[in-house]
Design an enzyme around this catalytic site. Structure first.
Site, PDB file in Angstrom:
ATOM      1  N   ASN A  74       4.748   7.587  -5.416  1.00  0.00           N
ATOM      2  CA  ASN A  74       3.472   7.763  -6.094  1.00  0.00           C
ATOM      3  C   ASN A  74       3.389   9.348  -6.361  1.00  0.00           C
ATOM      4  O   ASN A  74       3.173  10.028  -5.377  1.00  0.00           O
ATOM      5  CB  ASN A  74       2.479   7.254  -5.320  1.00  0.00           C
ATOM      6  CG  ASN A  74       1.008   7.338  -6.028  1.00  0.00           C
ATOM      7  OD1 ASN A  74       1.012   8.300  -7.030  1.00  0.00           O
ATOM      8  ND2 ASN A  74       0.063   6.506  -5.454  1.00  0.00           N
ATOM      9  N   MET A  82     -10.337   7.143  -1.617  1.00  0.00           N
ATOM     10  CA  MET A  82      -9.954   6.564  -0.626  1.00  0.00           C
ATOM     11  C   MET A  82      -9.196   7.558   0.301  1.00  0.00           C
ATOM     12  O   MET A  82      -9.402   7.520   1.506  1.00  0.00           O
ATOM     13  CB  MET A  82      -8.924   5.494  -0.868  1.00  0.00           C
ATOM     14  CG  MET A  82      -9.714   4.383  -1.819  1.00  0.00           C
ATOM     15  SD  MET A  82     -10.922   3.425  -1.108  1.00  0.00           S
ATOM     16  CE  MET A  82      -9.990   2.622   0.159  1.00  0.00           C
ATOM     17  N   GLY A 142     -10.875   0.411 -13.989  1.00  0.00           N
ATOM     18  CA  GLY A 142     -11.691  -0.649 -14.663  1.00  0.00           C
ATOM     19  C   GLY A 142     -11.726  -0.350 -16.116  1.00  0.00           C
ATOM     20  O   GLY A 142     -10.972   0.404 -16.676  1.00  0.00           O
ATOM     21  N   CYS A 147      -1.453  10.631  -6.762  1.00  0.00           N
ATOM     22  CA  CYS A 147      -2.764  10.299  -6.112  1.00  0.00           C
ATOM     23  C   CYS A 147      -3.806  11.369  -6.171  1.00  0.00           C
ATOM     24  O   CYS A 147      -3.771  12.565  -5.719  1.00  0.00           O
ATOM     25  CB  CYS A 147      -2.477  10.176  -4.440  1.00  0.00           C
ATOM     26  SG  CYS A 147      -3.938   9.796  -3.497  1.00  0.00           S
ATOM     27  N   LYS A 196       0.903  -1.228   0.226  1.00  0.00           N
ATOM     28  CA  LYS A 196      -0.048   0.026   0.093  1.00  0.00           C
ATOM     29  C   LYS A 196       0.960   1.109   0.110  1.00  0.00           C
ATOM     30  O   LYS A 196       1.991   1.219   0.587  1.00  0.00           O
ATOM     31  CB  LYS A 196      -1.037   0.207   1.286  1.00  0.00           C
ATOM     32  CG  LYS A 196      -1.968   0.982   1.357  1.00  0.00           C
ATOM     33  CD  LYS A 196      -3.194   0.938   0.430  1.00  0.00           C
ATOM     34  CE  LYS A 196      -4.211   1.831   0.823  1.00  0.00           C
ATOM     35  NZ  LYS A 196      -3.752   3.392   0.199  1.00  0.00           N
ATOM     36  N   ASN A 247      -2.580   5.859 -13.063  1.00  0.00           N
ATOM     37  CA  ASN A 247      -3.399   5.765 -11.868  1.00  0.00           C
ATOM     38  C   ASN A 247      -4.697   6.004 -12.300  1.00  0.00           C
ATOM     39  O   ASN A 247      -5.109   6.244 -13.495  1.00  0.00           O
ATOM     40  CB  ASN A 247      -3.006   6.941 -10.838  1.00  0.00           C
ATOM     41  CG  ASN A 247      -3.387   6.541  -9.369  1.00  0.00           C
ATOM     42  OD1 ASN A 247      -4.290   5.636  -9.332  1.00  0.00           O
ATOM     43  ND2 ASN A 247      -2.420   7.225  -8.613  1.00  0.00           N
ATOM     44  N   SER A 248      -5.723   6.187 -11.484  1.00  0.00           N
ATOM     45  CA  SER A 248      -7.127   6.202 -11.809  1.00  0.00           C
ATOM     46  C   SER A 248      -7.081   7.686 -12.232  1.00  0.00           C
ATOM     47  O   SER A 248      -6.517   8.403 -12.209  1.00  0.00           O
ATOM     48  CB  SER A 248      -7.996   5.921 -10.806  1.00  0.00           C
ATOM     49  OG  SER A 248      -7.693   7.195  -9.757  1.00  0.00           O
ATOM     50  N   LYS A 251       4.911   6.358  -9.988  1.00  0.00           N
ATOM     51  CA  LYS A 251       3.592   6.078 -10.740  1.00  0.00           C
ATOM     52  C   LYS A 251       2.923   7.612 -11.030  1.00  0.00           C
ATOM     53  O   LYS A 251       2.918   8.605 -10.551  1.00  0.00           O
ATOM     54  CB  LYS A 251       2.651   5.655  -9.743  1.00  0.00           C
ATOM     55  CG  LYS A 251       1.273   5.346  -9.929  1.00  0.00           C
ATOM     56  CD  LYS A 251       0.703   4.414  -8.849  1.00  0.00           C
ATOM     57  CE  LYS A 251      -0.727   3.752  -9.709  1.00  0.00           C
ATOM     58  NZ  LYS A 251      -1.295   3.081  -8.515  1.00  0.00           N
ATOM     59  N   GLY A 288      -7.449  -1.214 -16.365  1.00  0.00           N
ATOM     60  CA  GLY A 288      -8.787  -1.648 -17.123  1.00  0.00           C
ATOM     61  C   GLY A 288      -8.071  -3.302 -17.662  1.00  0.00           C
ATOM     62  O   GLY A 288      -8.766  -3.941 -18.451  1.00  0.00           O
TER      63      GLY A 288
END
Length: 311
Positions: A125, A69, A219, A128, A43, A191-192, A162, A248
């Site tokens: 990262n 999150m 996704g 975020c 994490k 990342n998303s 990231k 995805g």
């Protein structure tokens, strides 16, 4: 057939968890270690433990997920203790993710890792999207360069970054030019997609609480964007900087496409959250079947060899 060379090590397959999914506790990390994943990552840690954003903060939607999150985690020391214990028993390198709440916190955590006996791979990262009041560092190109300049003045261990998704060719060019100036081990993309919104039409409401329902989208929704980012950086970065493809991946076909675009390792997030660690056995079987059908005996035979239309 699926063996993958990365950081002077050969992994059984290219699959990993995405940091943030099934990696909060030592027990979850042990389950990943025992799964069919080729590698796994912790994490994203902050210096101190964080509870994260208020619930509900994650929601599965038909084509993926939305989350805000807020970096819940048990703190740097918790994950570093696990990493040091893990590497005493295993030869497979562990990936270790950090995501500080400030530039100074990131530098402090990297100093701790540098001075420790950790011999795995660290991921910084810079992307975020779900901490209220905190912008994504990697959208500020001068700041990204400043941070990496400071980091590599003292950090000598393998390091990847990231990144968030980029949507403009000029941004691919500019970020690649910055990243190519540093001895990075890899880039993790993506990342998303930040600040999406999902609405439940029955309740006429958003589905997560933080940020009035705005959250990172993952996704199936993000796969075309993820593939574009993997391909853009694969064709722009120094060959020494590998690509971890994230976004995805829910089937062997999705994995094949990421590899075709140039990814070396693959991280799975939303679908891992839905299926659990058993997903890695399914993905390896599906990817093997595709390679068998196409006559490939190794990933290197097709990695990065995406065809374009020139007629």
């Amino acid at each position: 057939m699926l063996t993958t060379s990365f950081f002077d090590h050969t992994f059984e397959n290219p699959f990993m968890n995405a940091s943030g999914v099934h990696c909060m506790t030592h027990e979850e990390l042990d389950e990943l270690a025992a799964s069919k994943a080729g590698a796994f990552i912790t994490k994203s840690a902050t210096l101190e433990s964080r509870a994260g954003n208020p619930e509900p903060r994650y929601f599965d939607v038909p084509l993926g997920s939305i989350n805000s999150m807020g970096l819940p985690n048990k703190g740097l020391d918790y994950y570093l203790d696990y990493a040091l214990s893990y590497q005493e028993k295993q030869t497979r390198p562990l990936f270790f993710s950090v995501a500080g709440m400030s530039v100074e916190e990131n530098l402090e955590m990297l100093w701790v890792i540098q001075k420790s006996n950790f011999n795995g791979i660290t991921e910084l990262n810079l992307s975020c999207p779900n901490v209220p009041g905190k912008p994504q560092v990697a959208y500020d190109f001068p700041l990204t360069k400043t941070i990496l300049t400071e980091v590599f003045q003292f950090f000598t261990k393998p390091l990847g970054v990231k990144l968030p998704p980029y949507f403009d060719m000029a941004h691919f060019d500019e970020m690649a030019e910055i990243l190519n100036q540093f001895p990075l081990t890899y880039v993790n993309s993506i990342n998303s997609i930040g600040n999406g919104l999902y609405i439940d039409p029955m309740t006429e409401s958003v589905v997560i609480k933080p940020k009035d329902g705005f959250g990172g989208i993952g996704g199936e929704y993000v796969k075309p964007t993820a593939l574009a980012n993997v391909r853009a950086f694969y064709t722009r970065l120094n060959p020494s900087i590998k690509i971890i493809g994230t976004g995805g991946i829910r089937s062997g076909q999705d994995a094949f496409e990421h590899l075709l675009c140039g990814a070396t390792m693959l991280q799975v997030g939303t679908e891992l959250h839905k299926e659990g660690p058993a997903i890695f056995e399914r993905l390896t079987a599906e990817l093997t079947a595709i390679m068998d059908e196409k006559g490939y005996t190794s990933i290197d035979e097709f990695r990065g060899k995406l065809k374009t239309i020139n007629v």
